[in-house]
Motif scaffolding. Sequence first.
Motif, PDB file in Angstrom:
ATOM      1  N   GLU A   1       0.833  -1.208   0.000  1.00 14.09           N
ATOM      2  CA  GLU A   1       0.000   0.000   0.000  1.00 14.09           C
ATOM      3  C   GLU A   1       0.866   1.255   0.000  1.00 14.09           C
ATOM      4  O   GLU A   1       0.593   2.208  -0.742  1.00 14.09           O
ATOM      5  CB  GLU A   1      -0.927   0.009   1.216  1.00 14.09           C
ATOM      6  CG  GLU A   1      -2.089  -0.942   1.121  1.00 14.09           C
ATOM      7  CD  GLU A   1      -2.940  -0.939   2.384  1.00 14.09           C
ATOM      8  OE1 GLU A   1      -2.997   0.100   3.078  1.00 14.09           O
ATOM      9  OE2 GLU A   1      -3.545  -1.986   2.668  1.00 14.09           O
ATOM     10  N   GLN A   2       1.893   1.254   0.825  1.00 15.23           N
ATOM     11  CA  GLN A   2       2.789   2.411   0.875  1.00 15.23           C
ATOM     12  C   GLN A   2       3.499   2.598  -0.462  1.00 15.23           C
ATOM     13  O   GLN A   2       3.663   3.725  -0.929  1.00 15.23           O
ATOM     14  CB  GLN A   2       3.802   2.248   2.004  1.00 15.23           C
ATOM     15  CG  GLN A   2       3.177   2.354   3.376  1.00 15.23           C
ATOM     16  CD  GLN A   2       4.155   2.023   4.495  1.00 15.23           C
ATOM     17  OE1 GLN A   2       5.272   1.573   4.257  1.00 15.23           O
ATOM     18  NE2 GLN A   2       3.722   2.235   5.725  1.00 15.23           N
ATOM     19  N   TYR A   3       3.906   1.508  -1.083  1.00 10.56           N
ATOM     20  CA  TYR A   3       4.581   1.579  -2.377  1.00 10.56           C
ATOM     21  C   TYR A   3       3.645   2.136  -3.446  1.00 10.56           C
ATOM     22  O   TYR A   3       4.039   2.982  -4.251  1.00 10.56           O
ATOM     23  CB  TYR A   3       5.098   0.195  -2.781  1.00 10.56           C
ATOM     24  CG  TYR A   3       5.861   0.198  -4.076  1.00 10.56           C
ATOM     25  CD1 TYR A   3       7.185   0.615  -4.120  1.00 10.56           C
ATOM     26  CD2 TYR A   3       5.256  -0.214  -5.263  1.00 10.56           C
ATOM     27  CE1 TYR A   3       7.891   0.628  -5.311  1.00 10.56           C
ATOM     28  CE2 TYR A   3       5.954  -0.208  -6.456  1.00 10.56           C
ATOM     29  CZ  TYR A   3       7.270   0.214  -6.476  1.00 10.56           C
ATOM     30  OH  TYR A   3       7.960   0.235  -7.659  1.00 10.56           O
ATOM     31  N   ARG A   4       2.405   1.675  -3.450  1.00  6.59           N
ATOM     32  CA  ARG A   4       1.434   2.157  -4.443  1.00  6.59           C
ATOM     33  C   ARG A   4       1.167   3.650  -4.289  1.00  6.59           C
ATOM     34  O   ARG A   4       0.847   4.330  -5.260  1.00  6.59           O
ATOM     35  CB  ARG A   4       0.125   1.376  -4.333  1.00  6.59           C
ATOM     36  CG  ARG A   4       0.206  -0.032  -4.906  1.00  6.59           C
ATOM     37  CD  ARG A   4      -1.157  -0.695  -4.991  1.00  6.59           C
ATOM     38  NE  ARG A   4      -1.735  -0.982  -3.695  1.00  6.59           N
ATOM     39  CZ  ARG A   4      -1.625  -2.142  -3.042  1.00  6.59           C
ATOM     40  NH1 ARG A   4      -0.945  -3.136  -3.584  1.00  6.59           N
ATOM     41  NH2 ARG A   4      -2.195  -2.318  -1.874  1.00  6.59           N
ATOM     42  N   ALA A   5       1.327   4.169  -3.086  1.00  8.81           N
ATOM     43  CA  ALA A   5       1.071   5.589  -2.834  1.00  8.81           C
ATOM     44  C   ALA A   5       2.229   6.480  -3.290  1.00  8.81           C
ATOM     45  O   ALA A   5       2.073   7.702  -3.358  1.00  8.81           O
ATOM     46  CB  ALA A   5       0.800   5.814  -1.346  1.00  8.81           C
ATOM     47  N   LEU A   6       3.374   5.895  -3.617  1.00 10.04           N
ATOM     48  CA  LEU A   6       4.535   6.679  -4.035  1.00 10.04           C
ATOM     49  C   LEU A   6       4.413   7.119  -5.489  1.00 10.04           C
ATOM     50  O   LEU A   6       3.840   6.412  -6.322  1.00 10.04           O
ATOM     51  CB  LEU A   6       5.814   5.850  -3.890  1.00 10.04           C
ATOM     52  CG  LEU A   6       6.219   5.419  -2.491  1.00 10.04           C
ATOM     53  CD1 LEU A   6       7.432   4.492  -2.568  1.00 10.04           C
ATOM     54  CD2 LEU A   6       6.512   6.617  -1.610  1.00 10.04           C
ATOM     55  N   SER A   7       5.004   8.260  -5.778  1.00 10.32           N
ATOM     56  CA  SER A   7       5.098   8.693  -7.174  1.00 10.32           C
ATOM     57  C   SER A   7       6.209   7.889  -7.852  1.00 10.32           C
ATOM     58  O   SER A   7       7.036   7.255  -7.183  1.00 10.32           O
ATOM     59  CB  SER A   7       5.432  10.188  -7.237  1.00 10.32           C
ATOM     60  OG  SER A   7       6.756  10.412  -6.774  1.00 10.32           O
ATOM     61  N   ASP A   8       6.242   7.938  -9.176  1.00  9.30           N
ATOM     62  CA  ASP A   8       7.307   7.245  -9.910  1.00  9.30           C
ATOM     63  C   ASP A   8       8.679   7.773  -9.492  1.00  9.30           C
ATOM     64  O   ASP A   8       9.631   7.001  -9.365  1.00  9.30           O
ATOM     65  CB  ASP A   8       7.117   7.413 -11.423  1.00  9.30           C
ATOM     66  CG  ASP A   8       5.962   6.586 -11.960  1.00  9.30           C
ATOM     67  OD1 ASP A   8       5.521   5.640 -11.262  1.00  9.30           O
ATOM     68  OD2 ASP A   8       5.498   6.878 -13.082  1.00  9.30           O
ATOM     69  N   GLU A   9       8.765   9.068  -9.282  1.00  9.87           N
ATOM     70  CA  GLU A   9      10.037   9.674  -8.869  1.00  9.87           C
ATOM     71  C   GLU A   9      10.460   9.151  -7.494  1.00  9.87           C
ATOM     72  O   GLU A   9      11.632   8.820  -7.281  1.00  9.87           O
ATOM     73  CB  GLU A   9       9.897  11.196  -8.839  1.00  9.87           C
ATOM     74  CG  GLU A   9      11.189  11.913  -8.512  1.00  9.87           C
ATOM     75  CD  GLU A   9      11.020  13.418  -8.560  1.00  9.87           C
ATOM     76  OE1 GLU A   9      10.919  14.023  -7.471  1.00  9.87           O
ATOM     77  OE2 GLU A   9      10.982  13.966  -9.682  1.00  9.87           O
ATOM     78  N   GLU A  10       9.521   9.065  -6.570  1.00  9.21           N
ATOM     79  CA  GLU A  10       9.836   8.544  -5.235  1.00  9.21           C
ATOM     80  C   GLU A  10      10.264   7.078  -5.300  1.00  9.21           C
ATOM     81  O   GLU A  10      11.187   6.664  -4.596  1.00  9.21           O
ATOM     82  CB  GLU A  10       8.629   8.696  -4.304  1.00  9.21           C
ATOM     83  CG  GLU A  10       8.323  10.130  -3.930  1.00  9.21           C
ATOM     84  CD  GLU A  10       6.990  10.276  -3.218  1.00  9.21           C
ATOM     85  OE1 GLU A  10       6.939  11.064  -2.248  1.00  9.21           O
ATOM     86  OE2 GLU A  10       6.002   9.608  -3.616  1.00  9.21           O
ATOM     87  N   ARG A  11       9.607   6.322  -6.158  1.00 10.95           N
ATOM     88  CA  ARG A  11       9.986   4.913  -6.326  1.00 10.95           C
ATOM     89  C   ARG A  11      11.404   4.795  -6.863  1.00 10.95           C
ATOM     90  O   ARG A  11      12.192   3.972  -6.398  1.00 10.95           O
ATOM     91  CB  ARG A  11       9.009   4.210  -7.268  1.00 10.95           C
ATOM     92  CG  ARG A  11       7.645   4.008  -6.677  1.00 10.95           C
ATOM     93  CD  ARG A  11       6.699   3.385  -7.674  1.00 10.95           C
ATOM     94  NE  ARG A  11       5.357   3.326  -7.118  1.00 10.95           N
ATOM     95  CZ  ARG A  11       4.304   2.937  -7.786  1.00 10.95           C
ATOM     96  NH1 ARG A  11       4.411   2.551  -9.047  1.00 10.95           N
ATOM     97  NH2 ARG A  11       3.117   2.910  -7.214  1.00 10.95           N
ATOM     98  N   ASP A  12      11.719   5.631  -7.856  1.00 13.27           N
ATOM     99  CA  ASP A  12      13.072   5.618  -8.423  1.00 13.27           C
ATOM    100  C   ASP A  12      14.112   5.998  -7.374  1.00 13.27           C
ATOM    101  O   ASP A  12      15.180   5.384  -7.297  1.00 13.27           O
ATOM    102  CB  ASP A  12      13.168   6.568  -9.622  1.00 13.27           C
ATOM    103  CG  ASP A  12      12.402   6.070 -10.838  1.00 13.27           C
ATOM    104  OD1 ASP A  12      12.053   4.864 -10.874  1.00 13.27           O
ATOM    105  OD2 ASP A  12      12.146   6.890 -11.748  1.00 13.27           O
ATOM    106  N   GLU A  13      13.800   7.007  -6.569  1.00  9.95           N
ATOM    107  CA  GLU A  13      14.727   7.436  -5.516  1.00  9.95           C
ATOM    108  C   GLU A  13      14.954   6.321  -4.500  1.00  9.95           C
ATOM    109  O   GLU A  13      16.086   6.075  -4.078  1.00  9.95           O
ATOM    110  CB  GLU A  13      14.194   8.685  -4.814  1.00  9.95           C
ATOM    111  CG  GLU A  13      14.266   9.943  -5.647  1.00  9.95           C
ATOM    112  CD  GLU A  13      13.573  11.133  -4.993  1.00  9.95           C
ATOM    113  OE1 GLU A  13      13.157  11.025  -3.808  1.00  9.95           O
ATOM    114  OE2 GLU A  13      13.438  12.172  -5.659  1.00  9.95           O
TER     115      GLU A  13
END
Length: 132
Positions: free
Chosen positions: A75-87
């Motif tokens: 759930e926390q991962y799904r809430a991240l933006s693509d940029e946050e995921r990349d970071e």
Amino acid sequence: MAEASPDPLLDVARGDAALSRHLRNSLTLLRGKTEDPEFRRLVDDVLTGRRGLRDVAGSAAFARALNPLAEQGAEQYRALSDEERDELAELGERQFAELRERERAEAQRRGADGEHGPDDGDDDFGDRTYLR
């Protein structure tokens, strides 16, 4: 009773000391996030080498403890933006590279010191003698 392996997670990590350390750290962290005594006991058994991770990973206790944590993480991962995921991915890769480097340096140091590892069986045979 079989002797416990010096690093029981090396098998699952396919001999990768850094991955084994990461698994050990992760299991310790997960153990602290649950109150389930059966899960905690199984993790303790894995960390001490009495049981293998492969043996207990499919158990009901692991599912009970880890499924809610995995769902929360998803759930926390799904809430991240693509940029946050990349970071976060870059951060994880850097941290794992640092862990690999520490493991490599430690293995090199052990080799230079003539040590065989954390449990080389020579603890009682130090350089000191009382027969001088």
